[in-house]
Design a protein around this motif. Structure first.
Motif, PDB file in Angstrom:
ATOM      1  N   LEU A   6       0.866  -1.174   0.000  1.00  0.00           N
ATOM      2  CA  LEU A   6       0.000   0.000   0.000  1.00  0.00           C
ATOM      3  C   LEU A   6       0.903   1.225   0.000  1.00  0.00           C
ATOM      4  N   LEU A   7       0.856   1.988  -1.085  1.00  0.00           N
ATOM      5  CA  LEU A   7       1.793   3.089  -1.330  1.00  0.00           C
ATOM      6  C   LEU A   7       1.047   4.415  -1.241  1.00  0.00           C
ATOM      7  N   ALA A   8       1.527   5.303  -0.370  1.00  0.00           N
ATOM      8  CA  ALA A   8       0.817   6.546  -0.075  1.00  0.00           C
ATOM      9  C   ALA A   8       1.648   7.765  -0.457  1.00  0.00           C
ATOM     10  N   PRO A   9       0.973   8.871  -0.773  1.00  0.00           N
ATOM     11  CA  PRO A   9       1.682  10.118  -1.092  1.00  0.00           C
ATOM     12  C   PRO A   9       2.144  10.838   0.157  1.00  0.00           C
ATOM     13  N   ALA A  10       3.270  11.551   0.044  1.00  0.00           N
ATOM     14  CA  ALA A  10       3.773  12.343   1.159  1.00  0.00           C
ATOM     15  C   ALA A  10       4.229  13.690   0.634  1.00  0.00           C
TER      16      ALA A  10
END
Length: 409
Positions: A6-10
């Motif tokens: 699960l890849l999230a924006p930062a």
């Protein structure tokens, strides 16, 4: 069955921390140059070091974007920057341009490279080509159906990872390669400065082709003909997992920390729920209801199950739907007194009904009974941005839990 990342924006350090705490396996972010989100706060070298330490200490990964479509002058300083990223132990860089790719391979031969969606990979022949060049992961174009993605996975090596967007804003241009912003106000979307003119209000007149009509719905305010609904694949997590997608990507480096926490939390819960017992998994709309408590547009499944139609566009407005405000972040909690130390984010009043939620826990509601300022003085309202206050919270909470409240019309 392979567990997907699960890849999230930062967009900044706080959002990185929020993504990690609320369940992301990895985050992607931009430095001060070479990425496609100049409007995000982005990371200088010192902030990037802090973010890497925070993520790696918790077993999470950090990917840095180098995905501009560069002109000649854009290469200045790139080689040195790549070496800095590699020496800091960034987990991978995301590139779209063959020139940038070649410099990464030369400057840091062992650096893991992910191919951006900006490279427009739409078939397994292209995926295999990039694999032979040394690409570890490909972020496929958003214009692919789930069946097309599955065929790419089936006809590429097992150790080539496939990443796909599952949530967030949809760009009207092909995989985000857009000339509209540059043409209209000289801000190049392909070099990180997109002004999002696709969300603006337009009138269309066709005077030389009578009888030919665009599928446009228009009122006295105009029409938003390029304004796509937001992608949301939350209901279809089982199909995505079973297709073999390695990484589920959430769009939104320009979005708030509250947005990141809310969306990541829902996807984390659904993924874990399905993997725990696939045969008895039942989707529950409560997970989507939670996402809707963050700023959003109406939702679409994009190209996953067929080409979008007029039903996947928003013709009346470019504004977001906002039903809740992020009002506070828990800093500390004393279990004996049930008093929480809170950093205020939006105005709160004694008597307000609030919801409190955190990672891996259900939300609960309560009425604000008492609040005190930093000097211990009783207050009726917390009006100042990021003011530190104390309040009584009846159920145990932890640092990084979030307070929100329903917006009033």
């Amino acid at each position: 069955m392979k567990k997907p990342e699960l890849l999230a924006p930062a967009g900044d350090l706080e959002r990185l921390k929020m993504a990690v705490i609320y369940g992301a396996d990895a985050v992607y972010l931009g430095g001060e140059r070479f990425g496609l989100r100049a409007g995000a706060k982005n990371f200088n070298i010192e902030q990037l070091k802090q973010g890497l330490e925070f993520a790696h200490k918790r077993g999470k990964k950090v990917y840095v974007t180098l995905n501009i479509i560069p002109h000649n002058e854009d290469f200045k300083g790139l080689r040195e920057y790549i070496k800095d990223l590699y020496n800091m132990e960034v987990d991978a860089v995301i590139v779209s341009d063959p020139g940038v790719f070649s410099i990464v391979k030369d400057a840091a031969p062992d650096f893991e490279i992910h191919l951006s969606t900006q490279a427009n990979t739409t078939n397994y022949h292209t995926a295999n080509y990039w694999y032979k060049q040394g690409v570890k992961r490909i972020v496929v174009a958003r214009e692919l159906s789930l069946n097309e993605i599955k065929e790419i996975i089936d006809k590429t090596p097992d150790d080539l990872e496939i990443e796909a967007f599952v949530h967030g804003a949809m760009c009207i241009s092909y995989s985000g390669r857009c000339l509209l912003s540059n043409y209209m106000i000289f801000r190049d979307a392909n070099r990180g400065e997109c002004a999002h003119p696709c969300r603006w209000k337009y009138y269309i007149m066709e005077e030389k082709r009578p009888g030919e009509y665009f599928p446009v719905f228009e009122d006295e305010r105009g029409t938003y003909i390029f304004n796509s609904k937001d992608l949301c694949m939350l209901k279809h997590i089982p199909e995505l997992i079973n297709a073999g997608i390695s990484s589920f990507k959430i769009e939104g480096r320009m979005k708030s920390a509250y947005y990141v926490a809310t969306v990541v939390r829902s996807y984390r819960m659904v993924i874990d729920k399905y993997l725990a017992d696939p045969e008895n998994y039942v989707y529950n709309d409560k997970w989507l209801d939670e996402i809707k408590k963050a700023s959003h547009r109406d939702f679409t499944t994009g190209f996953y199950f067929g080409k979008p139609t007029s039903e996947d566009q928003v013709y009346g407005s470019s504004s977001y739907i906002r039903t809740y405000d992020f009002t506070g972040l828990i800093l500390e909690y004393d279990k004996d007194s049930k008093i929480a130390t809170v950093q205020q984010r939006n105005r709160m009043f004694v008597g307000d009904e609030i919801e409190i939620f955190g990672p891996n826990k259900k939300h609960f509601t309560q009425i604000i009974e008492d609040m005190w300022d930093e000097n211990g003085e009783r207050i009726e309202v917390a009006p100042h941005p990021q003011q530190i206050i104390k309040m009584k919270i009846n159920q145990p909470v932890e640092p990084w839990d979030i307070i929100r409240k329903l917006r009033k019309e």
